[in-house]
Design a protein around this motif. Structure first.
Motif, PDB file in Angstrom:
ATOM      1  N   ALA A 320     -58.639 -30.243 -36.129  1.00 29.78           N
ATOM      2  CA  ALA A 320     -58.922 -30.910 -35.608  1.00 29.78           C
ATOM      3  C   ALA A 320     -58.926 -32.301 -34.624  1.00 29.78           C
ATOM      4  O   ALA A 320     -59.624 -32.465 -33.828  1.00 29.78           O
ATOM      5  CB  ALA A 320     -59.399 -31.803 -36.866  1.00 29.78           C
ATOM      6  N   ASN A 321     -56.966 -32.571 -34.470  1.00 28.20           N
ATOM      7  CA  ASN A 321     -56.903 -32.815 -33.524  1.00 28.20           C
ATOM      8  C   ASN A 321     -57.877 -31.917 -32.242  1.00 28.20           C
ATOM      9  O   ASN A 321     -57.597 -32.731 -31.069  1.00 28.20           O
ATOM     10  CB  ASN A 321     -55.380 -32.826 -33.117  1.00 28.20           C
ATOM     11  CG  ASN A 321     -55.541 -34.355 -33.873  1.00 28.20           C
ATOM     12  OD1 ASN A 321     -56.411 -35.117 -34.216  1.00 28.20           O
ATOM     13  ND2 ASN A 321     -54.847 -34.461 -35.663  1.00 28.20           N
ATOM     14  N   ILE A 327     -63.452 -31.132 -26.918  1.00 24.78           N
ATOM     15  CA  ILE A 327     -64.567 -31.820 -26.569  1.00 24.78           C
ATOM     16  C   ILE A 327     -64.234 -32.984 -25.334  1.00 24.78           C
ATOM     17  O   ILE A 327     -65.265 -32.719 -24.180  1.00 24.78           O
ATOM     18  CB  ILE A 327     -65.480 -32.837 -28.172  1.00 24.78           C
ATOM     19  CG1 ILE A 327     -66.083 -31.951 -28.939  1.00 24.78           C
ATOM     20  CG2 ILE A 327     -65.991 -33.514 -27.448  1.00 24.78           C
ATOM     21  CD1 ILE A 327     -65.908 -32.286 -30.174  1.00 24.78           C
ATOM     22  N   ASP A 328     -63.038 -33.320 -25.473  1.00 23.63           N
ATOM     23  CA  ASP A 328     -62.714 -34.855 -24.515  1.00 23.63           C
ATOM     24  C   ASP A 328     -61.645 -33.620 -23.775  1.00 23.63           C
ATOM     25  O   ASP A 328     -60.384 -34.718 -24.361  1.00 23.63           O
ATOM     26  CB  ASP A 328     -62.901 -36.276 -25.581  1.00 23.63           C
ATOM     27  CG  ASP A 328     -62.155 -37.206 -24.403  1.00 23.63           C
ATOM     28  OD1 ASP A 328     -62.540 -37.121 -23.516  1.00 23.63           O
ATOM     29  OD2 ASP A 328     -62.426 -38.180 -24.908  1.00 23.63           O
ATOM     30  N   PRO A 329     -61.345 -33.504 -22.653  1.00 22.03           N
ATOM     31  CA  PRO A 329     -59.802 -33.257 -22.236  1.00 22.03           C
ATOM     32  C   PRO A 329     -59.526 -33.917 -22.188  1.00 22.03           C
ATOM     33  O   PRO A 329     -57.967 -33.813 -22.511  1.00 22.03           O
ATOM     34  CB  PRO A 329     -60.216 -32.341 -21.041  1.00 22.03           C
ATOM     35  CG  PRO A 329     -62.006 -31.740 -21.706  1.00 22.03           C
ATOM     36  CD  PRO A 329     -62.658 -32.792 -22.448  1.00 22.03           C
TER      37      PRO A 329
END
Ligand SMILES: Cc1cc2nc3c(=O)[nH]c(=O)nc-3n(C[C@H](O)[C@H](O)[C@H](O)COP(=O)(O)OP(=O)(O)OC[C@H]3O[C@@H](n4cnc5c(N)ncnc54)[C@H](O)[C@@H]3O)c2cc1C
Length: 344
Positions: A320-321, A327-329
């Protein structure tokens, strides 16, 4: 506490869902539920899809009444109670839940999103966590005449209601964890428990074997099932010593067949994933060979993999992390400590 074991959401099962989710989790077992919790903590928009009509995976479907002894923080807990706790933890972030939907296809789109098709709907998502356990699981059957006729009439592969075996004469076949766990659970409830196993080598936790051996359970090694007797209900079984061939008829009320499960990944094999021995290969971030697609729990493999609830949960947190960073580098994989969200 909500009854989350059988919950479903109105509207979740019908039509196409054009909303794009951040993380869609295939499988609502302990791994999927913990992944949903962690993704919620990271403020991702989450969906869980499961082919069963309830959350909890194997714990709800196969052994809700069995005690689990090896989950951190719980010296012992009933599987159904653990599922309730996993569900309470996951549902605080209100993931969309789609039950009784089997994911058939997974395709990465040119736009960077992923499309999942189920037997009921189409789901769009930025990342996927495959937490599908062992895929479809079926109990391994025994080649003994008339067993099928007496299933649910005294013969059973699963125990969903332990109280139904109270004060009964129970015979258990098997030498693995399930057989020993049920023998232990029934040792102080059943009128009698006889456990038979075809050899003297067991595939169960040593501590459970020791406890069963020290209990009222009679364990016979080198014994196998030869026949079952009864018309409307099981009345007796014939067992035999596979060294001498000597047979014995034993009157009993219930027969538990715990000789393992046959598993099948089904459609997952067709998704272009690297599969090794019926499991999906992942790297140390739990990512598969398809970017943005992660796998955790019983379904994944890597060097040193253990199929346990405890390991699946850790893997789901990692997945999950890292899905968040996919998605958001700019975001960090390490989320900080959950206690910090309250400023404590
Ligand atoms: C009898 C028995 C006793 C056990 N005892 C213990 C124990 O004491 N301690 C321990 O740590 N482990 C134990 N285990 C193992 C433990 O149950 C598993 O490690 C655990 O359930 C794995 O969790 P999971 O979420 O990865 O998969 P699962 O629990 O298998 O959940 C996967 C979910 O994915 C769903 N799914 C699969 N394919 C699809 C699809 N295509 N589309 C939609 N949904 C899908 C399934 O319906 C299922 O609900 C035991 C197992 C058994 C059988």
């Amino acid at each position: 506490m909500t009854d989350t074991l059988n919950m479903t959401r109105p509207g979740a099962l019908k039509g196409s869902d054009t909303d794009i989710y951040d993380l869609t989790i295939i499988g609502g077992g302990p791994t999927g539920l913990y992944g949903a919790f962690y993704a919620g903590l990271r403020q991702m928009k989450i969906k869980i899809i499961d082919s069963l009509g309830q959350l909890g995976g194997q714990l709800s479907a196969l052994y809700p009444e069995k005690y689990i002894y090896d989950v951190g923080g719980f010296p012992r807990i009933l599987a159904k109670d653990l599922v309730q706790k996993f569900s309470d933890q996951a549902l605080q972030y209100a993931p969309e839940i789609c039950l009784e939907e089997k994911v058939q296809t997974l395709e990465r789109n040119g736009s960077g999103t992923i499309t999942l098709t189920t037997d009921k709907a189409v789901h769009k998502t930025r990342t996927v966590l495959i937490a599908a356990g062992v895929g479809a699981f079926l109990p391994r059957k025994m080649d003994v005449a008339r067993i099928d006729d007496l299933v649910s009439k005294g013969i059973q592969y699963f125990v969903t209601d332990l109280s139904a075996l109270t004060n009964r004469r129970v015979v258990i076949v098997g030498g693995g964890d399930s057989a020993f766990d049920w023998a232990l659970a029934l040792s102080d409830k059943a009128q009698s428990v006889l456990q038979i196993h075809r050899s003297d080598r067991f595939r169960a936790h040593e501590d459970t074997v020791s406890k069963v051996m020290a209990s009222s359970v009679e364990v016979r090694c080198f014994y196998e099932l030869k026949a079952v007797h009864g018309e409307d209900h099981l009345e007796a079984v014939t067992v035999f010593d596979n060294r001498s061939g000597e047979e014995q008829v034993i009157e009993c009320d219930n027969l538990l067949l715990n000789i393992g499960f046959l598993t099948n990944l089904g459609p997952i094999k067709e998704w272009g994933l690297e599969i090794l021995k019926n499991a999906i290969q992942v790297d140390s971030t739990m990512q598969t060979n398809i970017p943005g697609v992660y796998a955790a729990g019983d379904i994944c493999t890597y060097h040193g993999k253990l199929k346990l609830i405890a390991t699946g949960v850790g893997e789901a947190g990692t997945a999950a992390n890292f899905a968040k960073t996919f998605i958001d580098p700019a975001s960090k994989a390490f989320p900080g400590h959950s206690s910090e969200r309250d400023g404590t």
